[in-house]
Structure formats: structure tokens, C-alpha cells
Design a protein around this motif. Structure first.
Motif, PDB file in Angstrom:
ATOM      1  N   UNK A 315       0.835  -1.210   0.000  1.00 13.96           N
ATOM      2  CA  UNK A 315       0.000   0.000   0.000  1.00 13.96           C
ATOM      3  C   UNK A 315       0.863   1.250   0.000  1.00 13.96           C
ATOM      4  N   UNK A 316       1.939   1.217   0.791  1.00 14.24           N
ATOM      5  CA  UNK A 316       2.841   2.367   0.842  1.00 14.24           C
ATOM      6  C   UNK A 316       3.501   2.593  -0.518  1.00 14.24           C
ATOM      7  N   UNK A 317       3.955   1.524  -1.149  1.00 15.67           N
ATOM      8  CA  UNK A 317       4.621   1.639  -2.453  1.00 15.67           C
ATOM      9  C   UNK A 317       3.650   2.096  -3.537  1.00 15.67           C
ATOM     10  N   UNK A 318       2.424   1.616  -3.484  1.00 16.64           N
ATOM     11  CA  UNK A 318       1.445   2.023  -4.488  1.00 16.64           C
ATOM     12  C   UNK A 318       1.078   3.497  -4.348  1.00 16.64           C
ATOM     13  N   UNK A 319       0.951   3.962  -3.112  1.00 14.77           N
ATOM     14  CA  UNK A 319       0.696   5.392  -2.900  1.00 14.77           C
ATOM     15  C   UNK A 319       1.870   6.220  -3.398  1.00 14.77           C
ATOM     16  N   UNK A 320       3.088   5.765  -3.097  1.00 16.58           N
ATOM     17  CA  UNK A 320       4.281   6.469  -3.573  1.00 16.58           C
ATOM     18  C   UNK A 320       4.305   6.496  -5.098  1.00 16.58           C
ATOM     19  N   UNK A 321       3.955   5.383  -5.716  1.00 17.84           N
ATOM     20  CA  UNK A 321       3.964   5.294  -7.181  1.00 17.84           C
ATOM     21  C   UNK A 321       2.956   6.274  -7.795  1.00 17.84           C
ATOM     22  N   UNK A 322       1.752   6.328  -7.211  1.00 16.41           N
ATOM     23  CA  UNK A 322       0.729   7.256  -7.717  1.00 16.41           C
ATOM     24  C   UNK A 322       1.191   8.708  -7.579  1.00 16.41           C
ATOM     25  N   UNK A 323       1.812   9.052  -6.425  1.00 19.54           N
ATOM     26  CA  UNK A 323       2.313  10.409  -6.214  1.00 19.54           C
ATOM     27  C   UNK A 323       3.409  10.737  -7.212  1.00 19.54           C
ATOM     28  N   UNK A 324       4.330   9.798  -7.420  1.00 23.16           N
ATOM     29  CA  UNK A 324       5.413  10.033  -8.371  1.00 23.16           C
ATOM     30  C   UNK A 324       4.886  10.194  -9.794  1.00 23.16           C
ATOM     31  N   UNK A 325       3.867   9.448 -10.134  1.00 22.41           N
ATOM     32  CA  UNK A 325       3.272   9.575 -11.463  1.00 22.41           C
ATOM     33  C   UNK A 325       2.626  10.945 -11.646  1.00 22.41           C
ATOM     34  N   UNK A 402      13.754   7.453 -12.774  1.00 20.56           N
ATOM     35  CA  UNK A 402      14.474   6.393 -12.066  1.00 20.56           C
ATOM     36  C   UNK A 402      13.737   5.919 -10.833  1.00 20.56           C
ATOM     37  N   UNK A 403      13.162   6.889 -10.071  1.00 19.84           N
ATOM     38  CA  UNK A 403      12.439   6.530  -8.852  1.00 19.84           C
ATOM     39  C   UNK A 403      11.194   5.707  -9.157  1.00 19.84           C
ATOM     40  N   UNK A 404      10.492   6.088 -10.237  1.00 19.61           N
ATOM     41  CA  UNK A 404       9.272   5.358 -10.604  1.00 19.61           C
ATOM     42  C   UNK A 404       9.606   3.927 -10.982  1.00 19.61           C
ATOM     43  N   UNK A 405      10.694   3.747 -11.701  1.00 18.46           N
ATOM     44  CA  UNK A 405      11.110   2.384 -12.052  1.00 18.46           C
ATOM     45  C   UNK A 405      11.426   1.577 -10.795  1.00 18.46           C
ATOM     46  N   UNK A 406      12.143   2.199  -9.844  1.00 13.14           N
ATOM     47  CA  UNK A 406      12.472   1.507  -8.596  1.00 13.14           C
ATOM     48  C   UNK A 406      11.206   1.144  -7.823  1.00 13.14           C
ATOM     49  N   UNK A 407      10.242   2.092  -7.768  1.00 17.85           N
ATOM     50  CA  UNK A 407       9.003   1.837  -7.042  1.00 17.85           C
ATOM     51  C   UNK A 407       8.190   0.741  -7.721  1.00 17.85           C
ATOM     52  N   UNK A 408       8.152   0.775  -9.067  1.00 15.51           N
ATOM     53  CA  UNK A 408       7.440  -0.277  -9.799  1.00 15.51           C
ATOM     54  C   UNK A 408       8.083  -1.639  -9.546  1.00 15.51           C
ATOM     55  N   UNK A 409       9.415  -1.678  -9.468  1.00 17.62           N
ATOM     56  CA  UNK A 409      10.120  -2.928  -9.163  1.00 17.62           C
ATOM     57  C   UNK A 409       9.771  -3.407  -7.752  1.00 17.62           C
ATOM     58  N   UNK A 410       9.659  -2.452  -6.800  1.00 18.18           N
ATOM     59  CA  UNK A 410       9.286  -2.807  -5.422  1.00 18.18           C
ATOM     60  C   UNK A 410       7.886  -3.423  -5.393  1.00 18.18           C
ATOM     61  N   UNK A 411       6.957  -2.813  -6.141  1.00 17.29           N
ATOM     62  CA  UNK A 411       5.582  -3.327  -6.177  1.00 17.29           C
ATOM     63  C   UNK A 411       5.560  -4.724  -6.772  1.00 17.29           C
ATOM     64  N   UNK A 412       6.271  -4.904  -7.869  1.00 21.36           N
ATOM     65  CA  UNK A 412       6.329  -6.223  -8.507  1.00 21.36           C
ATOM     66  C   UNK A 412       6.935  -7.256  -7.567  1.00 21.36           C
ATOM     67  N   UNK A 413       7.965  -6.863  -6.846  1.00 14.86           N
ATOM     68  CA  UNK A 413       8.630  -7.775  -5.915  1.00 14.86           C
ATOM     69  C   UNK A 413       7.699  -8.162  -4.763  1.00 14.86           C
TER      70      UNK A 413
END
Length: 578
Positions: A315-325, A402-413
Motif C-alpha cells: 500500500x505504501x509503495x502504491x501510494x508512492x507510485x501514484x504520487x510520483x506519477x 528512475x524513482x518510478x522504475x524503482x518503485x514499480x520494481x518494489x511493487x512487482x517484488x
């Protein structure tokens, strides 16, 4: 779940045949809501397992023993005092209720013959085990139910035992055509629902079967039926319950793929699309059906903390991803500010000092553009302001990419770990997932002198062509399988674009048959988030073409020029090796 009065009737028949005239040799209470009775019969020793669990009430004969607590609970001690060594004289079912009466004879302290009844109620969250005397008074129960807990019936020592009839249902074994039609017509519900609301012991599954046998749509109401249709429905209803009266049961589990869909003591023709596995014993059926259910329930309970960690991080990573987007979208017009700066430098020499805008030809698009200006700044300063804004958004875009890619990788992981929790089969699997979360920094490591041994191993299958296939149950196993266990010419399978297990097929240097490719693809589909889908796209490639980037998270790989296949996720025909 079809644990209805019909299943109870089949179970009572089996218990009566196996336990009547047997003597109770041992009484144990492994859990607060469970009993395990050991009964010595002329045919040998039998164990009767009884559970009044709100989530999984059960009763059946079992060969397995369960450890008991060091100090026996009070209810267990009471039963030992009264019926330890007692003889079971009869096992019965009142009407077609989900209730079993076990009548027991025993000698009291004075040597006089006494009669007691152990009553097992299999009623969902209201399940109970009640001990009564020969006059129907409650001596004690495994669960006490006070007036504050239930306005219908108290279950307390000294109260009279009775079966609450809150729904005013009728016994299906004692009904005629007139009362059958009258009862159904008194309910405005569809006939499928009306059947189990009007008659005791009928589950929704059994009601659906009666409608199916009569060739009627269960969503119709009784008032929609003609007299002939009602007569035909009653005839099929009677034929169905003749099997119960004649005690001609046919216990079976119905499977959807490898997952048990449901079970029944009588054939279910409307489950024709499912695979039917017959059993000679209702106890064997229940033991088989609920063994997996019990295991999965226990694993889910034990994995709750790990799931909470993963879900919170997700949930934390998804919120971060939405904010970064959203922040990235704010930089989409950054090139416009660069153009504004260039146009001001090109055309701004003739601007008056207090100009608030500049209209000029954009030589990139050959269109006029109006540029807002700060009246307090010179043209050169306005141009520099836009260049600064462009540079700032450009830096933001580059950093966010770069951050979005890292966050997307975290979500996938994290989704892959969630999938690992879904397919975990025992506590060793959970320990390995916990170790992975600890290594990844999601759980703080607790230092202890006791070293935890990780003994979880990948799943092992053999294809119909004799090739060994291995399935990783978590990311650590996926890495071990792919990069340490597999040889270069072995084949690697994974569900495309979905968290899931790595599947390795040991080729032994031989060419794989099409059947093995399909079976390995089914394993990759089944052990992924796409489980249950009819069409899952699977990537497969020789292992030597699968690479792991430096610093990549566990389970993450890259590959190119792979093959693909689309397959279902049914693995029921694939042989698993212990």
C-alpha cells in the motif's frame, strides 16, 4: 459446503455400524472446542474426532491421534468421570437435523447402570458438544451459551436441552405432496432457496440438485409452477430422499482441476462439469476434503503477520507510485518553458519595460504563441526564469523516471512475495519467506543464539513423458533453481507479466516433447497470480538465456527472444513427487 443433514445421515449410518456396542477407552480434548474419543469395538480400536469450531465444525472417524494438553480441561475431566469406560448403545439423528445423539450406558459410583447422551451439533458458528442426562437436562457443554449471548436458547448446566426451531422447518422424510406444495408456495423466494428454507437438513447444493433433477430453473418461484410441474418437482424430491431413507449413500468429492469444489453423500448431477472422486467411507471423504482446508486455514493464520507486512509495504509503495506519477505528469510541459526562453531572447529586444506578455512566432511550429511576462523583470531575466523552470522540471523528470522504475520494481517484488504466501504449504515455507523479507529489509532481524534452519524445498513434478519439473515456492527458491540447480540446456518457464514461480524442466540434454512443454506451462500458470484462468500466457526459454542483473531483487531476471504459449492452469493430471 454441503455438510447438511444428508451428510449427517450418512455419517450416522457409518458411526452406528462402527461404534455401537464399543466401549469408550479414552477421552481427550486437544483444543478448547475439540474432543477425541478412542472407542474399543469387536472389530478393533476406533477414534472419533469431534470439533465444535465456529469456523470448521466436524465429526468423523480418523486414524490420526492428536497431542493433548498437559492438564485436561474441565469438560474433558467431567466426561472421563461419567462416561469413561461407558458403552455406546446407539447413535442417531433427530429428523434430518445437523445433530448427532450418542447414547452411552455406564456405571455410576454405586455401580448402578446410568444412561447419558453426548449431543454433537454441527451448526456453523453455533456448533456445540452438549452432555445430557437421561432426563434431557444439560450436565455441561464444551461451549456455554448464556441468555446474553442467545435469546433463543441457553446452553448451561441445569437447563433443559431442546432443539430450537426458529425457522419452523419440516422434516423432508415426513412430508406429502399437499404440504410440500403448500410450504413452497408460502415462500415468495425462488424454489431453490425455498427448498432449504422450508425443510430441515437441506443445503443450497442439495436444493439445486433437486431442481436440476426436475429440469426446473431454481430461480423460478413456486407460484410460477403449474400443478404438473409441482407434482414433478415433488416426485423428484421424494426420489432423492428415498436414498436417505434407504441409506444408499454414495460419498464423493467434486474437483475443479485439483481444487476440491464440494462434497456430497448423494450424487450431484448438476456438478457434471467437475471431476468426481468416490469414497467408500464418509469419514475418509471428510478427512480428505478438510485435510487441505485445515492445513490452508492454519497456514493462513500463521502467515497473517507476514501478509500484514507485505500488504502494508504494498500500500505504501502504491501510494508512492501514484504520487510520483502525478509529479511526473507535472513535468510533461517542460519543453514549453525552454521554447519560451528562446523566443524571449529572439523577439524580446523591442519589448517596452512594463510589458506583461509577448506574442511571437514559434519557429518550431510556425504558430503564434503568447508568453506571460513578469513586468518587474527585464526580457533577459524573464527568459532566464523560463530556462530555470525548464531545467528544474528536466531534473525532476530525470530523477522521477528512475524513482518510478524503482518503485514499480518494489511493487512487482512485493506482489511476488504475496503470491509466495498464497502457495505456501507448510511452516517451513513461511520461515523461508520471512527470511527473504528480512534480507530485503522489510522485517528487522532479531539476533538470537538459536539458528533457524531453512528446510523448505521446491515442488517436484514428473511430466507424462518422464521429465522432472521443479517449481520454486518463493523468490529465494526461484533464484536457487534458476541459477544454481538448472543447467544451461534445461528449460525455464514463467507466467508472462504476472507474479509467479520459476519452473525448471530438467532436459538431460534431450529435446522436450510438446506434452512436457504444455505441462510445465500449466505449472507456471497454476503457481502464479493467474491461477484459475483458462488462458495464461507463459514465457519459456532455455535457462542459459536467463540472466540476473547486478543488484536485482530475489527472483528478478531478464531474458530476450523467448518463446510463448497460452495454456490453462489445470495441473490435476500432473504427477507430484513427495
Amino acid at each position: 459446503m454441503a455438510f447438511d443433514g444428508i451428510t449427517i445421515a450418512a455419517l450416522v449410518k457409518e458411526l452406528d455400524e462402527n461404534l455401537t456396542d464399543g466401549r469408550i477407552a479414552k477421552i481427550a480434548q486437544p483444543e478448547s472446542d475439540e474432543l477425541l474419543l478412542t472407542v474399543k469395538t469387536p472389530a478393533g480400536q476406533r477414534r472419533l474426532y469431534i470439533s465444535a469450531s465456529a469456523s470448521l465444525p466436524l465429526i468423523y472417524l480418523t486414524a490420526e491421534n492428536k497431542p493433548s494438553p498437559m492438564t485436561a480441561p474441565g469438560f474433558c475431566m467431567l466426561l472421563r468421570k461419567h462416561i469413561g469406560g461407558g458403552r455406546i448403545t446407539a447413535i442417531s439423528q433427530p429428523k434430518l437435523e445437523r445433530i448427532i445423539h450418542i447414547d452411552i450406558e455406564h456405571l455410576d459410583e454405586l455401580g448402578d447402570l446410568c444412561k447419558k447422551t453426548l449431543i454433537v451439533e454441527i451448526m456453523g458458528k453455533h456448533s456445540n458438544i452438549i452432555f445430557c442426562d437421561d432426563k434431557g437436562m444439560i450436565i455441561d457443554s464444551i461451549k456455554h451459551v448464556s441468555a446474553q449471548m442467545s435469546s433463543v436458547r441457553e446452553v448451561l448446566p441445569g437447563r433443559r436441552y431442546f432443539i430450537p426451531d426458529t425457522m419452523e422447518k419440516q422434516d423432508p422424510l415426513d412430508t406429502d405432496k399437499t404440504s410440500f406444495a403448500s410450504l413452497l408456495k408460502s415462500r415468495p423466494a425462488p424454489i431453490g432457496k425455498a427448498l432449504y428454507l422450508c425443510f430441515t437438513g437441506i443445503s443450497p447444493v442439495a436444493a439445486e440438485e433437486v431442481c436440476h433433477l426436475a429440469g426446473l430453473d431454481s430461480s423460478m418461484t413456486a407460484r410460477d409452477l403449474s400443478d404438473d410441474m409441482m407434482t414433478h418437482l415433488y416426485r423428484q424430491f421424494s426420489y432423492y430422499f428415498e436414498q436417505v431413507q434407504n441409506k444408499t449413500f454414495a460419498p464423493a468429492i467434486y474437483y475443479s482441476g485439483s481444487d476440491p469444489k464440494d462434497f456430497s453423500a448423494l450424487p450431484l448431477s448438476h456438478y457434471g462439469a467437475y471431476r468426481r472422486q468416490e469414497y467408500s467411507s464418509v469419514s475418509e471423504l471428510l478427512g480428505t476434503f478438510y485435510a487441505a482446508k485445515n492445513t490452508m486455514t492454519r497456514i493462513r493464520q500463521k502467515s497473517a503477520d507476514l501478509r500484514h507486512v507485505v500488504q502494508t509495504a504494498l500500500e505504501r509503495s502504491r501510494k508512492k507510485y501514484d504520487l510520483q506519477q502525478r509529479q511526473l505528469r507535472d513535468t510533461e510541459n517542460r519543453d514549453k518553458f525552454k521554447v519560451y526562453g528562446e523566443l524571449i531572447n529572439t523577439y524580446g529586444y523591442h519589448l517596452p519595460e512594463d510589458a506583461s506578455e509577448l506574442t511571437a512566432l514559434n519557429y518550431y511550429t510556425n504558430e503564434d504563441v503568447t508568453i506571460p511576462l513578469d513586468k518587474n523583470l527585464t526580457p533577459q531575466e524573464n527568459a532566464q526564469k523560463y530556462f530555470n523552470k525548464y531545467n528544474k522540471q528536466k531534473r525532476t523528470f530525470e530523477a522521477l523516471s528512475g524513482l518510478i522504475k524503482d518503485t514499480a520494481d518494489d511493487i512487482s517484488y512485493l506482489e511476488s512475495i504475496s503470491n509466495s504466501l498464497d502457495i505456501a504449504q507448510n511452516e517451513d515455507d513461511l520461515l523461508q519467506i520471512k527470511e527473504e523479507l528480512t534480507q530485503s529489509g522489510y522485517i528487522r532481524r532479531k539476533y538470537t543464539k538459536k539458528k533457524i534452519r531453512l528446510t523448505s524445498r521446491p515442488l517436484h513434478y514428473i511430466s507424462s513423458d518422464g521429465f522432472h519439473m521443479y517449481v520454486g515456492k518463493n523468490n529465494l527458491q526461484n533464484d536457487e533453481l534458476t541459477f544454481h540447480f538448472a543447467d544451461g540446456n534445461d528449460w525455464w518457464f514463467h507466467a508472462k507479466g504476472s507474479p509467479g514461480s520459476h519452473v525448471i524442466v530438467k532436459s538431460g540434454g534431450n529435446e522436450l516433447p510438446d506434452t512436457t512443454f504444455e505441462e510445465a506451462g500449466r505449472l507456471a500458470a497454476y503457481y502464479s497470480k493467474s491461477r484459475g484462468s483458462d488462458k495464461v500466457e507463459i514465457d519459456y526459454i532455455e535457462k542459459k538465456h536467463v540472466k540476473k542483473p547486478n543488484g536485482a531483487k530475489p527472483g528478478f531476471v531478464i531474458y530476450y527472444t523467448n518463446y510463448s504459449l497460452v495454456i490453462d492452469s489445470d495441473i490435476s493430471a500432473i504427477e507430484e513427487v513427495d
